[in-house]
Enzyme design. Structure first.
Site, PDB file in Angstrom:
ATOM      1  N   ASP A   1     -21.228   8.913  19.693  1.00 28.96           N
ATOM      2  CA  ASP A   1     -21.849   9.628  18.600  1.00 28.96           C
ATOM      3  C   ASP A   1     -22.162  10.956  18.894  1.00 28.96           C
ATOM      4  O   ASP A   1     -21.766  11.763  19.762  1.00 28.96           O
ATOM      5  CB  ASP A   1     -23.252   8.766  18.369  1.00 28.96           C
ATOM      6  CG  ASP A   1     -23.516   8.686  16.785  1.00 28.96           C
ATOM      7  OD1 ASP A   1     -23.922   9.813  16.236  1.00 28.96           O
ATOM      8  OD2 ASP A   1     -23.368   7.656  16.047  1.00 28.96           O
TER       9      ASP A   1
ATOM     10  N   ASP B   1     -39.624   5.650  22.003  1.00 28.26           N
ATOM     11  CA  ASP B   1     -39.004   4.217  21.838  1.00 28.26           C
ATOM     12  C   ASP B   1     -37.746   4.026  22.445  1.00 28.26           C
ATOM     13  O   ASP B   1     -37.197   2.793  22.586  1.00 28.26           O
ATOM     14  CB  ASP B   1     -38.825   3.920  20.215  1.00 28.26           C
ATOM     15  CG  ASP B   1     -39.901   3.910  19.303  1.00 28.26           C
ATOM     16  OD1 ASP B   1     -41.095   3.921  20.095  1.00 28.26           O
ATOM     17  OD2 ASP B   1     -39.729   4.039  18.226  1.00 28.26           O
TER      18      ASP B   1
ATOM     19  N   HIS C   1     -28.156  11.978  14.556  1.00 22.58           N
ATOM     20  CA  HIS C   1     -27.434  10.698  14.189  1.00 22.58           C
ATOM     21  C   HIS C   1     -27.299   9.822  15.297  1.00 22.58           C
ATOM     22  O   HIS C   1     -27.636   8.511  15.330  1.00 22.58           O
ATOM     23  CB  HIS C   1     -25.976  11.268  13.762  1.00 22.58           C
ATOM     24  CG  HIS C   1     -25.166   9.839  13.044  1.00 22.58           C
ATOM     25  ND1 HIS C   1     -24.289   9.193  13.467  1.00 22.58           N
ATOM     26  CD2 HIS C   1     -25.214   9.660  11.786  1.00 22.58           C
ATOM     27  CE1 HIS C   1     -24.003   8.320  12.676  1.00 22.58           C
ATOM     28  NE2 HIS C   1     -24.398   8.630  11.706  1.00 22.58           N
TER      29      HIS C   1
ATOM     30  N   ASN D   1     -18.980   4.859   3.796  1.00 21.02           N
ATOM     31  CA  ASN D   1     -19.849   5.019   2.550  1.00 21.02           C
ATOM     32  C   ASN D   1     -19.100   5.549   1.337  1.00 21.02           C
ATOM     33  O   ASN D   1     -18.637   6.492   1.603  1.00 21.02           O
ATOM     34  CB  ASN D   1     -21.174   5.719   2.947  1.00 21.02           C
ATOM     35  CG  ASN D   1     -21.734   5.155   4.025  1.00 21.02           C
ATOM     36  OD1 ASN D   1     -21.796   4.049   4.245  1.00 21.02           O
ATOM     37  ND2 ASN D   1     -22.309   6.167   4.535  1.00 21.02           N
TER      38      ASN D   1
ATOM     39  N   ALA E   1     -12.245   2.102  11.847  1.00 20.75           N
ATOM     40  CA  ALA E   1     -12.470   0.876  11.625  1.00 20.75           C
ATOM     41  C   ALA E   1     -11.325   0.076  10.939  1.00 20.75           C
ATOM     42  O   ALA E   1     -11.611  -1.163  10.700  1.00 20.75           O
ATOM     43  CB  ALA E   1     -13.667   1.020  10.388  1.00 20.75           C
TER      44      ALA E   1
ATOM     45  N   VAL F   1     -10.870  -4.250  16.041  1.00 21.11           N
ATOM     46  CA  VAL F   1     -12.353  -3.785  15.916  1.00 21.11           C
ATOM     47  C   VAL F   1     -12.991  -4.551  14.854  1.00 21.11           C
ATOM     48  O   VAL F   1     -12.358  -4.704  13.741  1.00 21.11           O
ATOM     49  CB  VAL F   1     -12.187  -2.283  15.348  1.00 21.11           C
ATOM     50  CG1 VAL F   1     -13.597  -1.542  15.041  1.00 21.11           C
ATOM     51  CG2 VAL F   1     -11.627  -1.297  16.673  1.00 21.11           C
TER      52      VAL F   1
ATOM     53  N   SER G   1     -23.488   3.569   9.042  1.00 23.68           N
ATOM     54  CA  SER G   1     -23.900   4.088  10.490  1.00 23.68           C
ATOM     55  C   SER G   1     -25.135   3.137  10.897  1.00 23.68           C
ATOM     56  O   SER G   1     -25.398   2.877  11.949  1.00 23.68           O
ATOM     57  CB  SER G   1     -24.406   5.577  10.380  1.00 23.68           C
ATOM     58  OG  SER G   1     -23.157   6.354  10.202  1.00 23.68           O
TER      59      SER G   1
END
Length: 466
Positions: free
Chosen positions: A70, A79, A108, A231, A243, A248, A296
Site C-alpha cells: 500500500d 492502535d 491509505h 469501486n 483482482a 487471488v 479497500s
C-alpha cells in the site's frame, strides 16, 4: 478467470490509482483525540455482523505475518503499537522501512492496517496494571476490554509487514507500477508473509506480463493474496487487475444493509467473496481516525479472516484457506457463484468453525495453469527467471494515469431497457417494411409463370419497374 493479456496499447496502467480505482472514498477525516476513540470503536459493526467476534473464540491471528502492499503504514498510530514486524519501500521515494506515508493517498495504508490488525490502546489516563499490558490489550475484544480505546482489527494478534509503493500519481522515485508491484509481492513472500493484502486496483482487467512471475512465485510459496475488486464510484464497473489474477481472493463490497454496494461493487467472474465496504472506520497517520468506504476496506476484513485461519491451522495450504472462506460464505444474489457476490457474503465464524472438506484445488484458479495456457511458456521457467526488478521485460503499459472518479451513471441501469427498445424499434421497422412490400405486390401481381420460369418473385425487377 478473466483472460488478461499484455498487448501494448490495450492494457491501461492507471493501474494502481489508490482511491480512484480500488478503494477509498472518504466520508470524513477526523484527527480524533484519545478521549473520543471509544466512539470510533462503537462503529465497528462488522466485527459482530460478519461473525468475527465469534471467530475470535478460535483464533486471533497469532504468529501470522500479513504484508500490506500500500502507501506505507504509520506504526506510531496508538492502535498499531507493536504491530509492525518489518517493512520495505518499493518506490524509491519512501522510507527504507516502508513506514513513511507516500503516494496520491498517503493515509491509505494506515487505514487498511488498523482495520486489518489494530490492537486498540489504553487511554492516557488509565493506570498501569498487569491486565492493561500491551499483550492483554492486543488480544482483547471490544466487548471484553472495558476502558480500552481505539480500533481493533480483524486479526489483532497478527503482525504486519509494511511494503510501501507510490501509486496514483507521478512517482518522484521514478519507478512504475510495473516494477513496484512485482517487487512488493516478492519481498513480502521472501520476508515471511503468509497473507498479502492488496487494497489497490485498476480500471483494466489486464495486467502487465512483468507481474506474472511474482504472482506465480507467491502461489508456489503457498501465500494467500487478497485483493480489492474496485469501486464503481471510482470508475470500475468491472473488476480490475490485480483482482483478476488467477488464484487471488478477490473481495467485493457490501452496503450497510448487506447487499451489493452501489458505489463499492464492481462486478466480475473473478470475485470470490463479499464483505462490508460502507460506513467503515480506520486510523490515520499521526494518530487520528476517519470514516471511509470502498473495497479497500472490505479487503483487509477478508485478509484478516485468512490470517485467523492460518494461525489456527499453520499447515493448511493457501488453496484450502481460500476454499474455507468461499465455501462457508452465505449465498447471496442469484443462487450459486455470481459476478456481484462471488460465492457469497463472508461468514468469519463459519470459516473458523465449520467442517470443510479438504481440497487440493484453489476454487479461484491457478496462476501456473494460466501462464502455461495464455503465455505459452513454462511456469517453472517463468518463476525461476523472475527478479525483484525485471529489466529484461519490455514495458507493456503506458505511463500511469489517474482516471477521474465519477459517480455511477443513471444510464447504467437503463442499458437493458435501451437495448429492448432498440430491438423493438428494429422489429417494428422490419414488420412495417414487409407489410408495405406485400401491399405493393398485391397491387401489382407478377406475370404468370411459364414452363421455364422458376416461380420466384423477381423483386429486383419489380423495384426497377416502380
Amino acid at each position: 478467470m478473466t483472460r488478461a493479456t499484455a498487448r501494448p496499447g490495450r492494457t491501461v496502467s492507471a493501474l494502481m490509482a489508490l482511491a480512484v480505482a480500488a478503494g477509498t472514498f472518504m466520508a470524513a477525516l477526523t484527527a480524533a483525540p484519545a478521549a473520543q476513540a471509544d466512539s470510533w470503536r462503537d462503529k465497528q459493526y462488522w466485527l459482530a455482523e460478519s461473525g468475527i467476534t465469534k471467530a475470535w473464540e478460535v483464533s486471533k491471528g497469532a504468529n501470522v505475518k500479513i504484508a500490506v502492499i500500500d502507501s506505507g503504514v504509520d506504526g506510531t498510530h496508538p492502535d498499531l503499537a507493536g504491530v509492525l514486524a518489518g517493512g520495505s519501500d518499493m518506490s524509491g521515494a519512501g522510507s527504507p522501512d516502508g513506514r513513511l506515508s507516500i503516494g496520491a493517498k498517503p493515509e491509505h495504508g494506515t487505514l487498511v492496517a488498523t482495520l486489518l490488525a489494530g490492537r486498540g490502546h489504553r487511554p492516557a489516563s488509565a493506570k498501569a496494571s498487569p491486565s492493561a499490558s500491551p499483550s492483554a490489550s492486543a488480544s482483547a475484544s471490544p466487548s471484553s476490554s472495558p476502558g480500552s480505546d481505539g480500533l481493533v482489527g480483524v486479526a489483532p494478534e497478527a503482525q504486519l509487514l509494511s511494503v510501501s509503493t507510490w501509486l496514483g500519481s507521478d512517482n518522484p522515485g521514478g519507478k512504475t507500477d510495473q516494477e513496484q508491484i512485482p517487487e512488493a509481492v516478492r519481498w513480502a513472500v521472501d520476508n515471511g508473509a503468509r497473507v498479502i493484502n492488496i487494497s489497490l486496483g485498476s480500471t483494466s482487467p489486464e495486467w502487465p506480463q512483468s507481474w506474472d512471475a511474482a504472482f506465480l512465485y507467491a502461489e508456489q510459496k503457498d501465500v494467500v493474496i487478497v485483493a480489492a475488486a474496485g469501486n464503481r464510484v471510482g470508475g470500475n464497473v468491472q473488476v480490475g487487475a490485480p483482482a483478476t489474477i488467477p488464484g487471488v481472493l478477490t473481495v467485493a463490497g457490501l452496503s450497510r444493509r448487506g447487499t451489493a454496494s452501489i458505489d463499492s461493487s464492481s462486478q466480475g467472474i473473478s470475485i470470490g467473496v463479499a464483505a462490508p465496504a460502507e460506513d467503515l472506520v480506520g486510523g490515520l497517520p499521526g494518530g487520528g481516525y476517519a470514516d471511509w468506504a470502498g473495497t479497500s476496506g472490505a479487503t483487509p476484513i477478508v485478509a484478516g479472516v485468512a490470517a485467523l485461519i492460518r494461525s489456527e491451522w499453520p499447515e493448511m495450504t493457501a488453496k484450502q484457506v481460500i476454499n474455507r472462506i468461499v465455501s462457508t460464505a452465505r449465498d447471496a444474489g442469484v443462487p450459486g457463484k455470481d459476478p456481484l457476490y462471488g460465492y457469497g457474503v463472508l461468514d468469519a465464524e463459519a470459516a473458523l468453525k465449520a467442517d470443510v472438506p479438504e481440497t487440493k484445488v484453489n476454487p479461484l484458479g491457478s496462476m501456473s495453469d494460466w501462464i502455461r495456457v495464455h503465455r505459452r511458456g513454462n511456469a517453472e521457467t517463468s518463476a525461476a527467471s523472475a527478479a525483484p526488478a525485471p529489466s529484461d521485460v519490455a514495458p507493456t503499459l503506458p505511463e500511469p494515469t489517474v482516471p477521474v472518479a465519477q459517480a455511477p451513471s443513471p444510464l447504467d441501469g437503463a442499458v437493458p431497457a435501451l437495448v429492448v427498445l432498440g430491438f423493438g424499434s428494429l422489429l417494428l421497422g422490419i414488420v412495417g417494411a414487409a407489410g408495405f412490400h406485400l401491399r405493393r405486390v398485391l397491387r401489382n401481381p407478377p406475370a404468370a409463370t411459364g414452363p421455364g420460369d422458376t416461380g420466384v418473385l423477381d423483386t429486383a425487377g419489380s423495384r426497377d419497374r416502380h
